[in-house]
Design a protein around this motif. Structure first.
Motif, PDB file in Angstrom:
ATOM      1  N   LEU A  80      -0.965  -1.339  -3.879  1.00  0.00           N
ATOM      2  CA  LEU A  80      -0.339  -2.460  -4.584  1.00  0.00           C
ATOM      3  C   LEU A  80       0.892  -2.054  -5.389  1.00  0.00           C
ATOM      4  CD1 LEU A  80      -3.531  -4.469  -5.682  1.00  0.00           C
ATOM      5  CD2 LEU A  80      -2.249  -4.562  -3.552  1.00  0.00           C
ATOM      6  N   ASP A  81       1.161  -0.748  -5.463  1.00  0.00           N
ATOM      7  CA  ASP A  81       2.297  -0.249  -6.251  1.00  0.00           C
ATOM      8  C   ASP A  81       3.631  -0.768  -5.687  1.00  0.00           C
ATOM      9  OD1 ASP A  81       4.264   1.225  -7.526  1.00  0.00           O
ATOM     10  OD2 ASP A  81       3.048   3.060  -7.584  1.00  0.00           O
ATOM     11  N   LYS A  82       4.366  -1.485  -6.537  1.00  0.00           N
ATOM     12  CA  LYS A  82       5.643  -2.073  -6.097  1.00  0.00           C
ATOM     13  C   LYS A  82       6.680  -1.026  -5.721  1.00  0.00           C
ATOM     14  CE  LYS A  82       5.941  -4.768  -9.547  1.00  0.00           C
ATOM     15  NZ  LYS A  82       6.349  -5.683 -10.618  1.00  0.00           N
ATOM     16  N   ASN A  83       6.507   0.203  -6.240  1.00  0.00           N
ATOM     17  CA  ASN A  83       7.464   1.269  -5.908  1.00  0.00           C
ATOM     18  C   ASN A  83       7.296   1.756  -4.472  1.00  0.00           C
ATOM     19  OD1 ASN A  83       8.607   1.340  -8.510  1.00  0.00           O
ATOM     20  ND2 ASN A  83       6.820   2.507  -9.225  1.00  0.00           N
ATOM     21  N   HIS A  84       6.181   1.374  -3.849  1.00  0.00           N
ATOM     22  CA  HIS A  84       5.905   1.860  -2.494  1.00  0.00           C
ATOM     23  C   HIS A  84       6.459   0.916  -1.427  1.00  0.00           C
ATOM     24  CE1 HIS A  84       2.352   4.423  -4.173  1.00  0.00           C
ATOM     25  NE2 HIS A  84       3.536   4.910  -4.471  1.00  0.00           N
ATOM     26  N   SER A  85       7.718   0.524  -1.600  1.00  0.00           N
ATOM     27  CA  SER A  85       8.317  -0.427  -0.657  1.00  0.00           C
ATOM     28  C   SER A  85       8.539   0.202   0.723  1.00  0.00           C
ATOM     29  CB  SER A  85       9.625  -0.977  -1.212  1.00  0.00           C
ATOM     30  OG  SER A  85      10.480   0.097  -1.528  1.00  0.00           O
ATOM     31  N   SER A  86       8.505   1.537   0.799  1.00  0.00           N
ATOM     32  CA  SER A  86       8.731   2.185   2.104  1.00  0.00           C
ATOM     33  C   SER A  86       7.432   2.344   2.897  1.00  0.00           C
ATOM     34  CB  SER A  86       9.393   3.549   1.899  1.00  0.00           C
ATOM     35  OG  SER A  86       8.509   4.384   1.173  1.00  0.00           O
ATOM     36  N   MET A  87       6.315   1.819   2.366  1.00  0.00           N
ATOM     37  CA  MET A  87       5.046   2.000   3.085  1.00  0.00           C
ATOM     38  C   MET A  87       5.091   1.305   4.445  1.00  0.00           C
ATOM     39  SD  MET A  87       1.126   1.153   2.017  1.00  0.00           S
ATOM     40  CE  MET A  87       1.179   2.139   0.532  1.00  0.00           C
ATOM     41  N   LEU A  88       4.721   2.039   5.481  1.00  0.00           N
ATOM     42  CA  LEU A  88       4.760   1.502   6.843  1.00  0.00           C
ATOM     43  C   LEU A  88       3.493   0.681   7.122  1.00  0.00           C
ATOM     44  CD1 LEU A  88       6.120   4.759   8.497  1.00  0.00           C
ATOM     45  CD2 LEU A  88       7.393   2.641   8.094  1.00  0.00           C
ATOM     46  N   PRO A  89       3.609  -0.325   8.011  1.00  0.00           N
ATOM     47  CA  PRO A  89       2.460  -1.195   8.267  1.00  0.00           C
ATOM     48  C   PRO A  89       1.180  -0.455   8.665  1.00  0.00           C
ATOM     49  CG  PRO A  89       4.426  -2.159   9.209  1.00  0.00           C
ATOM     50  CD  PRO A  89       4.831  -0.804   8.694  1.00  0.00           C
ATOM     51  N   ILE A  90       1.307   0.581   9.506  1.00  0.00           N
ATOM     52  CA  ILE A  90       0.077   1.286   9.932  1.00  0.00           C
ATOM     53  C   ILE A  90      -0.508   2.106   8.773  1.00  0.00           C
ATOM     54  CG2 ILE A  90      -0.876   3.033  11.523  1.00  0.00           C
ATOM     55  CD1 ILE A  90      -0.259   0.525  13.050  1.00  0.00           C
ATOM     56  N   THR A  91       0.365   2.653   7.928  1.00  0.00           N
ATOM     57  CA  THR A  91      -0.117   3.366   6.732  1.00  0.00           C
ATOM     58  C   THR A  91      -0.929   2.395   5.881  1.00  0.00           C
ATOM     59  OG1 THR A  91       1.935   4.623   6.780  1.00  0.00           O
ATOM     60  CG2 THR A  91       0.623   4.763   4.756  1.00  0.00           C
ATOM     61  N   ILE A 110       0.678  -6.377  13.495  1.00  0.00           N
ATOM     62  CA  ILE A 110      -0.022  -5.289  14.189  1.00  0.00           C
ATOM     63  C   ILE A 110      -1.004  -5.911  15.199  1.00  0.00           C
ATOM     64  CG2 ILE A 110      -1.556  -3.282  13.919  1.00  0.00           C
ATOM     65  CD1 ILE A 110      -0.453  -2.953  11.071  1.00  0.00           C
ATOM     66  N   ASP A 111      -1.131  -5.261  16.340  1.00  0.00           N
ATOM     67  CA  ASP A 111      -1.970  -5.764  17.432  1.00  0.00           C
ATOM     68  C   ASP A 111      -3.386  -6.145  16.949  1.00  0.00           C
ATOM     69  OD1 ASP A 111      -2.480  -5.998  20.421  1.00  0.00           O
ATOM     70  OD2 ASP A 111      -4.041  -4.579  19.800  1.00  0.00           O
ATOM     71  N   LEU A 112      -3.791  -7.367  17.246  1.00  0.00           N
ATOM     72  CA  LEU A 112      -5.059  -7.890  16.722  1.00  0.00           C
ATOM     73  C   LEU A 112      -6.287  -7.193  17.321  1.00  0.00           C
ATOM     74  CD1 LEU A 112      -4.280 -11.727  16.517  1.00  0.00           C
ATOM     75  CD2 LEU A 112      -4.571 -10.159  14.588  1.00  0.00           C
ATOM     76  N   ASP A 113      -6.176  -6.744  18.588  1.00  0.00           N
ATOM     77  CA  ASP A 113      -7.317  -6.028  19.185  1.00  0.00           C
ATOM     78  C   ASP A 113      -7.529  -4.686  18.494  1.00  0.00           C
ATOM     79  OD1 ASP A 113      -7.998  -7.940  20.974  1.00  0.00           O
ATOM     80  OD2 ASP A 113      -6.660  -7.179  22.555  1.00  0.00           O
ATOM     81  N   PHE A 114      -6.415  -4.025  18.218  1.00  0.00           N
ATOM     82  CA  PHE A 114      -6.496  -2.740  17.513  1.00  0.00           C
ATOM     83  C   PHE A 114      -7.112  -2.943  16.123  1.00  0.00           C
ATOM     84  CE2 PHE A 114      -4.193   0.303  14.627  1.00  0.00           C
ATOM     85  CZ  PHE A 114      -4.986   1.392  14.929  1.00  0.00           C
ATOM     86  N   ILE A 115      -6.669  -3.990  15.459  1.00  0.00           N
ATOM     87  CA  ILE A 115      -7.210  -4.282  14.124  1.00  0.00           C
ATOM     88  C   ILE A 115      -8.707  -4.578  14.204  1.00  0.00           C
ATOM     89  CG2 ILE A 115      -7.187  -6.035  12.266  1.00  0.00           C
ATOM     90  CD1 ILE A 115      -4.263  -5.818  12.221  1.00  0.00           C
ATOM     91  N   HIS A 116      -9.096  -5.309  15.219  1.00  0.00           N
ATOM     92  CA  HIS A 116     -10.521  -5.637  15.375  1.00  0.00           C
ATOM     93  C   HIS A 116     -11.350  -4.352  15.528  1.00  0.00           C
ATOM     94  CE1 HIS A 116     -14.178  -7.565  16.608  1.00  0.00           C
ATOM     95  NE2 HIS A 116     -14.189  -6.845  17.719  1.00  0.00           N
ATOM     96  N   ALA A 127      -5.767 -11.020   8.659  1.00  0.00           N
ATOM     97  CA  ALA A 127      -4.739 -11.982   8.262  1.00  0.00           C
ATOM     98  C   ALA A 127      -3.434 -11.297   7.826  1.00  0.00           C
ATOM     99  CB  ALA A 127      -5.273 -12.864   7.130  1.00  0.00           C
ATOM    100  N   TYR A 128      -3.538 -10.297   6.953  1.00  0.00           N
ATOM    101  CA  TYR A 128      -2.329  -9.694   6.373  1.00  0.00           C
ATOM    102  C   TYR A 128      -1.661  -8.678   7.303  1.00  0.00           C
ATOM    103  CZ  TYR A 128      -2.918 -11.869   1.811  1.00  0.00           C
ATOM    104  OH  TYR A 128      -2.990 -12.792   0.796  1.00  0.00           O
ATOM    105  N   GLN A 129      -2.475  -7.707   7.793  1.00  0.00           N
ATOM    106  CA  GLN A 129      -1.862  -6.673   8.634  1.00  0.00           C
ATOM    107  C   GLN A 129      -1.700  -7.185  10.076  1.00  0.00           C
ATOM    108  OE1 GLN A 129      -4.225  -5.559   6.074  1.00  0.00           O
ATOM    109  NE2 GLN A 129      -2.262  -5.280   5.052  1.00  0.00           N
ATOM    110  N   GLY A 130      -2.586  -8.087  10.507  1.00  0.00           N
ATOM    111  CA  GLY A 130      -2.490  -8.646  11.857  1.00  0.00           C
ATOM    112  C   GLY A 130      -1.472  -9.778  11.912  1.00  0.00           C
TER     113      GLY A 130
END
Ligand code: ADP
Length: 210
Positions: free
Chosen positions: A55-66, A112-118, A104-107
């Motif tokens: 949730l840290d606002k300074n982490h704007s470079s965080m990648l979706p998979i991370t 990000i691919d929904l099957d992978f998330i599942h 909902a959020y990452q998918g």
């Protein structure tokens, strides 16, 4: 199969999850029903540290998979350390967000691919599914009104389109799994919603005890 009852609350931020969780636990306490309450991300010492990173606002470079893996790591820790043992003891467990938020959020939100998330959700939860999930739904306009001057975290401060996709995702998920998920019109009064939520909870509890 566990003996307890696992109830989760989902929805975009500002939709009233915390408010309704508090209403439900107040009622549980009044009725003398023991419960455990957790929130995601977090709920364990390790999970709360992961929460801070996420949730840290300074982490704007965080990648979706991370982001996805961090949420999943926090969830695995919480599921194995806390939720499963409590359910096995027959407890009522309430969780403010669970794996549906990742779908909902990452998918829907990040794409990000929904099957992978599942598949990842199954790993992170040891395939545990909530018995009942309330999806609190409010309009994006209502969200804006409610959040007002609140200092927003990294996810909350995402753009409007992101939150629109997340909301749409939650609604779609509720339509796909109506036996588990209840879509609650969050634009109504706190009391109206809490009554509806209690009725669903009580019905399920009575059914499970039969
Ligand atoms: P969430 O946990 O989903 O982010 P909260 O429960 O913190 O949402 O609610 C966000 C804000 O909206 C809070 O200021 C809360 O008091 C307010 N709120 C919650 N439910 C309602 C409601 N039914 N009507 C109007 N305001 C509400």
């Amino acid at each position: 199969m566990n003996k307890g009852l696992f109830v989760t609350f989902e929805g975009i931020d500002g939709s009233g999850k915390t408010t309704q969780v508090n209403e439900l636990i107040r009622r549980l306490a009044k009725e003398g029903i023991p419960y455990l309450l957790y929130r995601e991300p977090g709920g364990t010492d390790i999970g709360e540290k992961i929460r801070d990173i996420l949730l840290d606002k300074n982490h704007s470079s965080m990648l979706p998979i991370t982001e996805l893996l961090l949420y999943s790591a926090s969830r695995y820790q919480l599921t194995v350390n806390s939720i499963l043992p409590a359910l096995n003891k027959g407890k009522v467990v309430i969780c403010d967000r669970f794996y549906d938020s990742t779908t909902a959020y990452q998918g829907y939100g990040r794409g990000i691919d929904l099957d992978f998330i599942h598949r990842l959700n199954c790993v992170a939860t040891k395939s545990l599914k909530p018995d009942l999930t309330f999806i609190l739904d409010i309009s994006l306009e209502e969200r804006k009104n409610r959040l007002g001057e609140k200092v927003l975290d990294r996810l909350e401060q995402e753009n409007l389109e992101f939150h629109k996709r997340v909301r749409k995702g939650f609604i779609q998920m509720a339509n796909h799994e109506p036996e588990r998920m209840v879509l609650i019109d969050g634009n109504r009064s706190v009391i109206e919603q809490s009554k509806e939520i209690w009725n669903y909870f009580k019905n399920l509890k009575d059914k499970k005890e039969k």
